[in-house]
Structure formats: C-alpha cells, structure tokens
Motif scaffolding. Structure first.
Motif, PDB file in Angstrom:
ATOM      1  N   LEU A 221      -0.375   2.809  10.085  1.00 22.17           N
ATOM      2  CA  LEU A 221      -1.356   1.851   9.682  1.00 22.17           C
ATOM      3  C   LEU A 221      -0.797   1.765   7.825  1.00 22.17           C
ATOM      4  CD1 LEU A 221      -4.250   2.616  11.549  1.00 22.17           C
ATOM      5  CD2 LEU A 221      -3.245   0.670  10.636  1.00 22.17           C
ATOM      6  N   ILE A 222      -0.548   3.127   7.448  1.00 21.85           N
ATOM      7  CA  ILE A 222      -0.724   3.223   5.901  1.00 21.85           C
ATOM      8  C   ILE A 222       0.671   1.969   5.063  1.00 21.85           C
ATOM      9  CG2 ILE A 222       1.568   4.346   5.720  1.00 21.85           C
ATOM     10  CD1 ILE A 222       0.144   6.117   3.166  1.00 21.85           C
ATOM     11  N   SER A 223       2.107   1.407   5.851  1.00 21.24           N
ATOM     12  CA  SER A 223       3.008   0.546   5.951  1.00 21.24           C
ATOM     13  C   SER A 223       2.306  -0.449   6.603  1.00 21.24           C
ATOM     14  CB  SER A 223       4.137   1.358   6.833  1.00 21.24           C
ATOM     15  OG  SER A 223       5.133  -0.367   6.709  1.00 21.24           O
ATOM     16  N   TYR A 224       0.999  -0.698   7.323  1.00 16.24           N
ATOM     17  CA  TYR A 224       0.507  -2.048   8.041  1.00 16.24           C
ATOM     18  C   TYR A 224       0.264  -2.487   6.914  1.00 16.24           C
ATOM     19  CZ  TYR A 224      -0.087  -5.648  11.500  1.00 16.24           C
ATOM     20  OH  TYR A 224      -1.013  -6.687  12.440  1.00 16.24           O
ATOM     21  N   LEU A 225      -0.821  -1.248   6.459  1.00 17.74           N
ATOM     22  CA  LEU A 225      -1.886  -2.180   5.664  1.00 17.74           C
ATOM     23  C   LEU A 225      -1.465  -2.277   4.300  1.00 17.74           C
ATOM     24  CD1 LEU A 225      -5.484  -1.013   7.832  1.00 17.74           C
ATOM     25  CD2 LEU A 225      -4.229  -2.757   7.590  1.00 17.74           C
ATOM     26  N   LYS A 226      -0.463  -1.787   4.049  1.00 17.96           N
ATOM     27  CA  LYS A 226       0.105  -2.023   2.226  1.00 17.96           C
ATOM     28  C   LYS A 226      -0.284  -0.585   1.403  1.00 17.96           C
ATOM     29  CE  LYS A 226       1.899  -5.662   3.631  1.00 17.96           C
ATOM     30  NZ  LYS A 226       3.514  -5.920   4.366  1.00 17.96           N
ATOM     31  N   LEU A 227      -0.854  -0.533   1.859  1.00 19.12           N
ATOM     32  CA  LEU A 227      -1.448   0.736   1.037  1.00 19.12           C
ATOM     33  C   LEU A 227      -0.367   1.756   0.517  1.00 19.12           C
ATOM     34  CD1 LEU A 227      -3.834   2.579   3.320  1.00 19.12           C
ATOM     35  CD2 LEU A 227      -4.299   1.495   1.362  1.00 19.12           C
TER      36      LEU A 227
ATOM     37  N   PHE B   7      -5.494 -17.599   9.882  1.00 24.01           N
ATOM     38  CA  PHE B   7      -5.667 -17.210  11.773  1.00 24.01           C
ATOM     39  C   PHE B   7      -5.627 -16.275  12.431  1.00 24.01           C
ATOM     40  CE2 PHE B   7      -4.647 -21.315  12.091  1.00 24.01           C
ATOM     41  CZ  PHE B   7      -5.005 -21.887  12.599  1.00 24.01           C
ATOM     42  N   VAL B   8      -6.024 -15.078  13.107  1.00 27.02           N
ATOM     43  CA  VAL B   8      -6.352 -14.190  12.808  1.00 27.02           C
ATOM     44  C   VAL B   8      -6.078 -13.682  15.011  1.00 27.02           C
ATOM     45  CG1 VAL B   8      -7.232 -11.374  13.129  1.00 27.02           C
ATOM     46  CG2 VAL B   8      -7.210 -12.737  10.989  1.00 27.02           C
ATOM     47  N   ASP B   9      -5.244 -13.273  15.320  1.00 30.46           N
ATOM     48  CA  ASP B   9      -4.656 -13.002  16.963  1.00 30.46           C
ATOM     49  C   ASP B   9      -4.382 -11.758  17.163  1.00 30.46           C
ATOM     50  OD1 ASP B   9      -5.457 -14.025  19.842  1.00 30.46           O
ATOM     51  OD2 ASP B   9      -3.364 -15.653  19.652  1.00 30.46           O
TER      52      ASP B   9
ATOM     53  N   VAL C  10      -5.120  -0.455  -3.720  1.00 30.68           N
ATOM     54  CA  VAL C  10      -5.584   1.432  -3.082  1.00 30.68           C
ATOM     55  C   VAL C  10      -7.039   1.331  -2.681  1.00 30.68           C
ATOM     56  CG1 VAL C  10      -5.864   3.657  -2.810  1.00 30.68           C
ATOM     57  CG2 VAL C  10      -3.774   1.980  -2.674  1.00 30.68           C
ATOM     58  N   GLN C  11      -8.137   0.952  -3.603  1.00 28.14           N
ATOM     59  CA  GLN C  11      -9.474   0.614  -3.773  1.00 28.14           C
ATOM     60  C   GLN C  11      -9.445  -0.531  -2.723  1.00 28.14           C
ATOM     61  OE1 GLN C  11     -11.265   2.917  -4.652  1.00 28.14           O
ATOM     62  NE2 GLN C  11      -9.747   3.905  -4.818  1.00 28.14           N
ATOM     63  N   GLU C  12      -9.185  -2.143  -3.229  1.00 28.18           N
ATOM     64  CA  GLU C  12      -8.835  -2.719  -2.259  1.00 28.18           C
ATOM     65  C   GLU C  12      -8.625  -2.768  -0.874  1.00 28.18           C
ATOM     66  OE1 GLU C  12      -7.494  -8.078  -2.756  1.00 28.18           O
ATOM     67  OE2 GLU C  12      -7.247  -6.168  -3.789  1.00 28.18           O
ATOM     68  N   ILE C  13      -8.439  -2.403  -0.616  1.00 28.81           N
ATOM     69  CA  ILE C  13      -8.035  -2.780   1.185  1.00 28.81           C
ATOM     70  C   ILE C  13      -8.518  -1.878   1.183  1.00 28.81           C
ATOM     71  CG2 ILE C  13      -5.660  -1.462   2.384  1.00 28.81           C
ATOM     72  CD1 ILE C  13      -3.508  -1.988   0.310  1.00 28.81           C
ATOM     73  N   SER C  14      -8.648  -0.737   1.235  1.00 31.17           N
ATOM     74  CA  SER C  14      -9.791   0.368   1.797  1.00 31.17           C
ATOM     75  C   SER C  14     -11.258   0.298   1.536  1.00 31.17           C
ATOM     76  CB  SER C  14      -9.808   2.297   1.114  1.00 31.17           C
ATOM     77  OG  SER C  14      -8.593   2.051   0.959  1.00 31.17           O
ATOM     78  N   LEU C  15     -11.667  -0.883   0.677  1.00 31.08           N
ATOM     79  CA  LEU C  15     -13.043  -1.452   0.712  1.00 31.08           C
ATOM     80  C   LEU C  15     -12.980  -2.466   1.749  1.00 31.08           C
ATOM     81  CD1 LEU C  15     -15.891  -1.922  -0.549  1.00 31.08           C
ATOM     82  CD2 LEU C  15     -14.521  -3.521  -2.319  1.00 31.08           C
ATOM     83  N   PHE C  16     -11.780  -2.561   2.160  1.00 29.93           N
ATOM     84  CA  PHE C  16     -11.738  -3.636   3.482  1.00 29.93           C
ATOM     85  C   PHE C  16     -12.082  -3.461   4.762  1.00 29.93           C
ATOM     86  CE2 PHE C  16      -9.918  -7.205   1.155  1.00 29.93           C
ATOM     87  CZ  PHE C  16     -10.927  -8.013   0.558  1.00 29.93           C
ATOM     88  N   ALA C  17     -11.567  -2.055   4.453  1.00 30.10           N
ATOM     89  CA  ALA C  17     -11.255  -1.028   5.653  1.00 30.10           C
ATOM     90  C   ALA C  17     -12.219  -0.330   6.164  1.00 30.10           C
ATOM     91  CB  ALA C  17      -9.842  -0.280   6.018  1.00 30.10           C
TER      92      ALA C  17
ATOM     93  N   VAL D  64      -7.724  -3.991  11.815  1.00 33.37           N
ATOM     94  CA  VAL D  64      -6.645  -4.159  11.444  1.00 33.37           C
ATOM     95  C   VAL D  64      -6.245  -5.475  11.166  1.00 33.37           C
ATOM     96  CG1 VAL D  64      -4.188  -2.778  11.745  1.00 33.37           C
ATOM     97  CG2 VAL D  64      -6.969  -1.461  12.224  1.00 33.37           C
ATOM     98  N   ASN D  65      -5.671  -6.090  12.010  1.00 31.19           N
ATOM     99  CA  ASN D  65      -5.247  -7.225  11.837  1.00 31.19           C
ATOM    100  C   ASN D  65      -5.894  -8.500  10.974  1.00 31.19           C
ATOM    101  OD1 ASN D  65      -2.734  -6.815  13.542  1.00 31.19           O
ATOM    102  ND2 ASN D  65      -3.368  -8.268  14.738  1.00 31.19           N
ATOM    103  N   LEU D  66      -7.396  -8.141  10.960  1.00 29.58           N
ATOM    104  CA  LEU D  66      -7.679  -9.306  10.172  1.00 29.58           C
ATOM    105  C   LEU D  66      -7.769  -8.537   9.073  1.00 29.58           C
ATOM    106  CD1 LEU D  66      -9.865 -11.556   8.865  1.00 29.58           C
ATOM    107  CD2 LEU D  66     -12.305 -10.179   9.917  1.00 29.58           C
ATOM    108  N   VAL D  67      -8.030  -7.549   8.808  1.00 31.76           N
ATOM    109  CA  VAL D  67      -8.018  -6.326   6.948  1.00 31.76           C
ATOM    110  C   VAL D  67      -6.413  -6.207   6.605  1.00 31.76           C
ATOM    111  CG1 VAL D  67      -7.576  -4.335   5.927  1.00 31.76           C
ATOM    112  CG2 VAL D  67      -9.203  -4.930   7.585  1.00 31.76           C
TER     113      VAL D  67
END
Length: 740
Positions: free
Chosen positions: A517-523, A504-506, A621-628, A653-656
């Motif tokens: 973001l760098i922390s939230y997206l695990k970069l 779920f994404v809400d 980093v490449q995987e996360i950035s590709l999603f973003a 951002v929440n979905l990524v």
C-alpha cells in the motif's frame, strides 16, 4: 436442527490476520460467514478451510509420494472434510475469446457426439456422409433378431463397363441395379447411368455368421473404402461408412471439430470477427456438417433455449431458471456482462449434479439483481438438500437470514480476525450482540444521507431519456441481458463527445498485483524524498534506487523483495516471513534508517492513520491519508500487500489511488463499488462518495444492479428501462435495516 456430531472443526486458526480461534462448521448445512470488510472472512473460508480440503484431496490422489503442504495455512482440522469446490470473490479473468459453449464445457461434448453421430459435409460434391466406428457395426449386427435376412451391398461410385468388368474379372458377378438383382454372367453388363450396388452377400443373422460379416467388411474396405449397406427384405436399410471419405465422391471428410485455419481457432482476427468462420472458431466444412439433424453452424448460433432443447435438456432447466436462455453457445465471454459471467460460473458448478461436497463461495451474488439473488438462494438450499455442505461469505441480509448457521468475524485490519459468534441462525438473530445481529433485529439502523436534486442534465440515448444529476450520486442499473450496457456505453460516448472528462474505477477481476500500500497509494514518494536527505543516507551514498521496492539495489537480497520465503522439509512447503527484512521487502541498510525517532522498519508497520499522525508536515501524506480516512481504509497497514486485502478493501483502495494520482475530471464512474462490503461499510463508503460529489464537484455514476445500491442511490439514471422488482418492493424487503 443441526446435527451436533456431524461437524468440521478448525482449531488454532492463525491464517493471515485470524487470531487463533477455534470454529465448528456443520456438515450438510448452509453456513454464512459475515463481518465487516477486513475482518478475515475470506481468510477463514478460502485461505484456511478450502485449502485444507484441497490439501487432503492431493494427499489422497498422491498417497505414494509426499505432498507439499499448502503455503500459508495455519490451522488444524478435524472431522470429516468432504472434497472441496471453491469459487472466490469476483469473476474469473476468462480468456477473452472463450465462448459460452466452451465455458460451460459443451464444446467437448458436442465434438464427441459429432465424431460418433455427425453427418459430414463434403466440400467437393456438397453431399453428407456418416462415419461409422467398427464397434458400432458389430453392436448393430448382434442386436438383430436371430434369423433376420439381409443383403450386404456395396454402393459403387464408378459404374462404367470398365469398372464393372474389373469386378467381374475379380469374381464378383451379382449386382443390384435399381433394386433389381442382376447377374452379369447371365444378363451381361447393365446399361450405364443406372444406380448400381455390388451384391456382396446374402446373409442371415446367426451367431456363427459373425466371421462371415468380418470377411465381408474386409472386402468392402478393399473395394470401396469401407462403405456398405445392410438392406433388409422389408426394404429398410442401414448405411455404414468405415472410413472418413465421402460416400459419393470419395473425398476426405473432417470428422472432428477442426479449428478454423484463418484465425487459428480464436474466432477473432486482428480484433475483428473472423470472416471465414464468423467467430465460431471451426473450419467451414465442419460448420456445414450436421449433428442431430441440424448444421453445426445453426446449433452454435441458436439461443440456448433452442440448442439445449436438442441435446442437453437437464442444463436447459437451470439456464431458464437463471434467465440466460437468450445467450448462444457462440457468444464470446468478452461480450457478457459481469452478472452473465457470474451466472455462467455458477451454472458450471450446478450442472455437475455432485453430492457430498464442501462448496465454498465468496459473495456469489456479485453482479446479480434481486430476482436472480433469490433464484441463487433457492439453488444453494437445494444443494444442501442433495447432501452438500455450503460455506458462503455473504453480506446480503436475505442470505444471512436464510442460513442454517452463522459465523461472524470482527473487526478490521490489525484489529480484525476475531471470532465474534458461531451458532444457529435463530439464536444469532434473537440473542447475539454483534453488529450484524443488531442490524437483523432492527436495533441498529443504516443511515442514508439525503441529497438535493440540484442541476439536472437530460440526454436522449437511442430514443431513451436519461437523467443525470450533476455533482451528485447517480445509479445506472444494468440488466443481465446486456441490453442496458449498450445504452451505458452510448451514454459515456455522448458525454465524451460533449467534452466531459470521465474517470473510471473498476475492481471485479480476480487478478491482483503483489504491491504494498505505501507504494501503491504514493505515500512512499513523499517519505523517500525525506529519507534521501538524511545525513546517514548521504554518508552511505544512498540513491533513489536504494529506496525502491522493485530494483536490485533496493530490495532485500534474501527474499528478492517478496517479503516471504518458502521452506521445504519432509514433504512440506511452508511460506514463512523473510527473517532478513521481516516482511518489509527492502534491504536492511535502508530499513535501519531513523526518522523522527522511528526506524523505517517500524514505520512500515504503521496503519495509514498512524502514518498520517507521524508525518504531519508532509502535505501529500496528509492529502492521501485524508482520502483513505474518508474511504474507511485508514486502518490498513502501509506495508500490506494488495493480495492480502479483501475485495471490499481493494475497491476503495483503487478509488483512493486514482484520486491521489491527480485524477481530475467531471464524472467518476464506479463499477459495483459495494461488492464485498458489510452494510455498515457501505454506509461509510457512501458518505465518502457524497463528500466527493459535494466537495470535489464530481458527478458520480455507479454501475450496479444490487439491491443495496438501489436503496442507497436515490437518483436512478435509467429508471424507465427497469424490469423485475421495483425500488418500493426492494425497500419493503430490506426496510428493517435502514432508517426511514
């Protein structure tokens, strides 16, 4: 035609990412602010215009003492700025046990009327008694015609010979026995078992008789607790009760909305409806009492169309217009759909009937279907006719076309915050060269990718046949009455029972974390491991704690990891960037580390796209950035706080984040994923969802009632249960903006 003299002017607007422009907003008009996600629309409407209005109001209310300046406002305002009301994007995170009647402010109203006009239930003798304020007695007496004759009677609870003998010994000899005058000194004591009243006085309404009335009232308080009757010669009578005691047995009464003791007035005990008050929050004695001739319990549980007909007809018209008359005053907020909650917030605003206000709304159409969007639009136009100034952040083309004035901002992120256009709507549609103007003219079209049907899964939920297209994008359209939500819940339960994993994404709540973001997206995880291995880090003895945005060893000591500080001087309170860490939150020792020729201080200023290009050898980093990138948010700076993001950015951002956390499943459920998105942003986001469905083999379920969702999503799960506008009718209204 807009009055060019009646304007609000904002100059040198630098709030958040806004680029120092000046803008004019006409008074008593509907202004719509448009632009792509991250262009600065909310920064202009809420963080600048609304906050300046609130600041001026505070100065007015506290003129004798200095008022601290609102933090973060960087603009100058001139012109007449009316008092402001602002409703932000999303819905308020209402206390879950709050009821509809409380949310609409009707419980205090009912309580006030109950204290003055209620018929109070006696739990001892099961009778009903009214309580009368002393002032009401005086008002009633003074309204009587001069010369009106009446008896001042005291009902007697004890009519034994001993009780009557006591009154006789006190000098009271005249009684009314079953409507017949009875003088004890001449006729002896009446037989027991008769209805007896003490005939305290025969009175005539005269101005000089007021003192005599006061004396009779004093005696009534001493003899039977302030219960008396004024009976007129024609047989009519009026009962008054000056104390909160039962007129029949003298037991104490409850004359206000007293909370239920069992649940403490919450309505729900240990997660379940309170068995004592049935979730109505009031003590049973109050619920059995009456107001307007009906029990309180009945008033609270009736549909709004019936309860408001009794005591609030002005609000009833609005409730019926928005088609939520089926709700009751006692419906808990947590049982409401998003659309219902949004409608109630708007009703709370509209029910005030205020004029000459500045009303700022951020995407008020969230959760509303096309029918209610059109109703809302008509209301906004009526508010303007009443003399109000409306500033609305909105992406719906119908709202944009219906505005009096348009402000368009561009572009995104660091490149956002520019004023692209301001002017009347007719000029905007015909001449402006912005993206939105081209869409409105049909020069620019939105592409909707066609998707093959593929494998279909048929489910029967409570007698309704639902079709799910596997590894595809499916739309579930909720209705405002919450009926379809029950079907949706059963659908999810059925899929889980069959062994499917559901993600779920809400993102519809106004609560947002203060995380970057760098922390939230695990970069940060990947970069931190590399930085720990640097010779300089080893030499300084740095550990993981020194690379944390949350530990004492890691954060900047000056701002405690917030990235900003507050400075106060001459009554002003300014939020300024921390001079020690320059807003990067970490301690200076870590920020000065160098990797691949970049100081960490500079790396934190990178966009996600720049971050990806700089660290090509870090797979995660490449995987996360590709999603973003595919989600259309790679333009965001990695050091941006979630609080700085627009609603549309937070959704993506929440979905990524969910995807990079290793979220794997069969189904991905998204709630209102297109909120806060410009049509062009929706196009890119839908492409990303299509990529997830086809490449990641996800079956996507979108829960959304918006017209845009119905246009983009070709596979509707619950098409048979739809009401209101058909998809063909919606397409006819919006077809100018989409490629056939």
């Amino acid at each position: 035609m807009i009055n060019s003299k009646a304007l609000i002017e904002l100059k040198n607007v630098y709030t958040n990412n806004l680029k120092g422009f000046s803008v004019k907003i006409p008074l008593k008009a509907l202004t719509v602010i448009v632009g792509q996600s991250g262009s600065g629309k909310s920064s202009l409407a809420f963080d600048t215009l609304a906050k300046i209005g609130l600041q001026r109001l505070k100065h007015l209310l506290n003129y004798s003492s200095p008022v601290l300046a609102e933090e973060g406002i960087k603009a100058e305002a001139s012109g007449a700025l009316p008092p402001v009301i602002a409703l932000a994007q999303g819905v308020r995170d209402w206390y879950p046990y709050k009821l509809v009647g409380e949310l609409l402010g009707l419980y205090p109203f009912l309580n006030n009327r109950f204290m003055r006009e209620g018929e109070y239930f006696c739990s001892a003798c099961k009778g009903y008694t009214r309580y009368t304020p002393f002032t009401e007695v005086i008002s009633f007496f003074e309204a009587l015609p001069e010369g009106t004759k009446f008896y001042f009677l005291l009902p007697l609870r004890m009519t034994s010979k001993e009780g009557l003998r006591y009154l006789y010994e006190q000098g009271f000899t005249r009684f009314l026995v079953e409507d017949m005058e009875w003088d004890v000194s001449e006729m002896g004591f009446p037989p027991e078992g008769k209805e007896i009243h003490l005939l305290l006085d025969r009175m005539v309404k005269k101005s000089e008789a007021l003192g005599r009335l006061f004396e009779n009232i004093r005696l009534s308080r001493e003899i039977n607790g302030g219960l008396f009757i004024l009976r007129f010669l024609d047989g009519e009578e009026r009962i008054f009760n000056l104390q909160a005691n039962c007129a029949f047995c003298g037991s104490p009464l409850i004359t206000f909305f007293k909370k239920c003791k069992a649940c403490g007035g919450i309505g729900y005990k240990e997660g379940k409806e309170c068995p004592i008050c049935s979730g109505l929050k009031l003590t049973p004695q109050v619920l059995e009492s009456k107001l307007f001739g009906r029990k309180i319990r009945e008033i609270l549980t009736l549909p709004l169309e019936e309860s408001l007909e009794i005591f609030q007809k002005s609000l009833l018209e609005r409730v019926q217009r928005f088609k939520v008359e089926y709700l009751s005053l006692s419906t808990p907020v947590f049982k409401l759909s998003l659309g219902e909650r949004k409608v109630l917030e708007l009703l709370l605003l509209f029910s005030l009937d205020l004029t000459d206000l500045l009303i700022v709304l951020d995407e008020p159409t969230l959760g509303l279907d096309l029918e209610r969007r059109l109703i809302l639009l008509s209301y906004l136009q009526e508010l303007v006719e009443m003399g109000n100034t409306l500033v609305v952040v909105e992406h719906d083309p119908i709202f944009i076309r219906s505005a009096d004035y348009i402000i368009e901002l561009g572009f995104k992120g660091k490149e956002g915050g520019y004023l692209l256009y301001q002017g009347e709507t007719s000029e905007f549609v015909s001449k402006a060269t912005t993206l939105t103007a081209k869409l409105l003219r049909g020069e620019e079209k939105i592409e909707i990718p066609y998707t093959e049907e593929g494998e279909r899964k048929i489910l029967n939920i409570d007698g309704e046949e639902l079709s799910l297209f596997l590894q595809n994008i499916n739309l579930f359209i909720p209705d405002l009455s919450n009926q379809n939500e029950k079907i949706f819940i059963r659908l999810i339960e059925t899929l889980r029972e069959e062994g499917f994993k559901i993600m779920f994404v809400d993102e519809v709540s106004l609560k947002v974390k203060d995380e970057i973001l760098i922390s939230y997206l695990k970069l940060w995880d990947s970069l931190r491991e590399v930085l720990l291995l640097l010779p300089e880090s080893r030499a300084k003895g740095l550990t993981k704690r020194h690379f944390s945005f949350h530990t004492k060893d890691g954060v900047c000591p000056n701002c405690q990891g917030k990235g900003y500080v507050f400075q106060e001087f001459e009554g002003r309170r300014e939020k300024t960037i921390c001079e020690e860490c320059l807003g990067k939150r970490l301690n200076r020792e870590v920020l000065n580390l160098v990797y691949k020729g970049y100081k960490l201080q500079d790396i934190l200023d990178f966009t996600i796209e720049e971050f990806k290009e700089a660290f090509t050898r870090l797979p995660k980093v490449q995987e996360i950035s590709l999603f973003a990138e595919k989600a259309g948010i790679a333009y965001l700076r990695v050091s941006q706080s979630l609080k700085e993001l627009s609603g549309g950015e937070r959704v993506r951002v929440n979905l990524v984040r969910m995807l990079v956390e290793g979220g794997k499943g069969d189904f991905l459920v998204l709630f209102y994923p297109f909120q806060g998105l410009h049509l062009k942003d929706v196009e890119g986001y839908y492409d990303f969802l299509h990529y997830l469905a086809t490449n990641k083999k996800l079956t996507i379920i979108i829960y959304d009632s918006s017209p845009v969702a119905q246009i983009f999503c070709q596979k509707v799960i619950n098409s048979s249960s739809q009401r209101g506008f058909t998809k063909e009718e919606i397409l006819n209204l919006y077809n100018l903006y989409f490629k056939n």
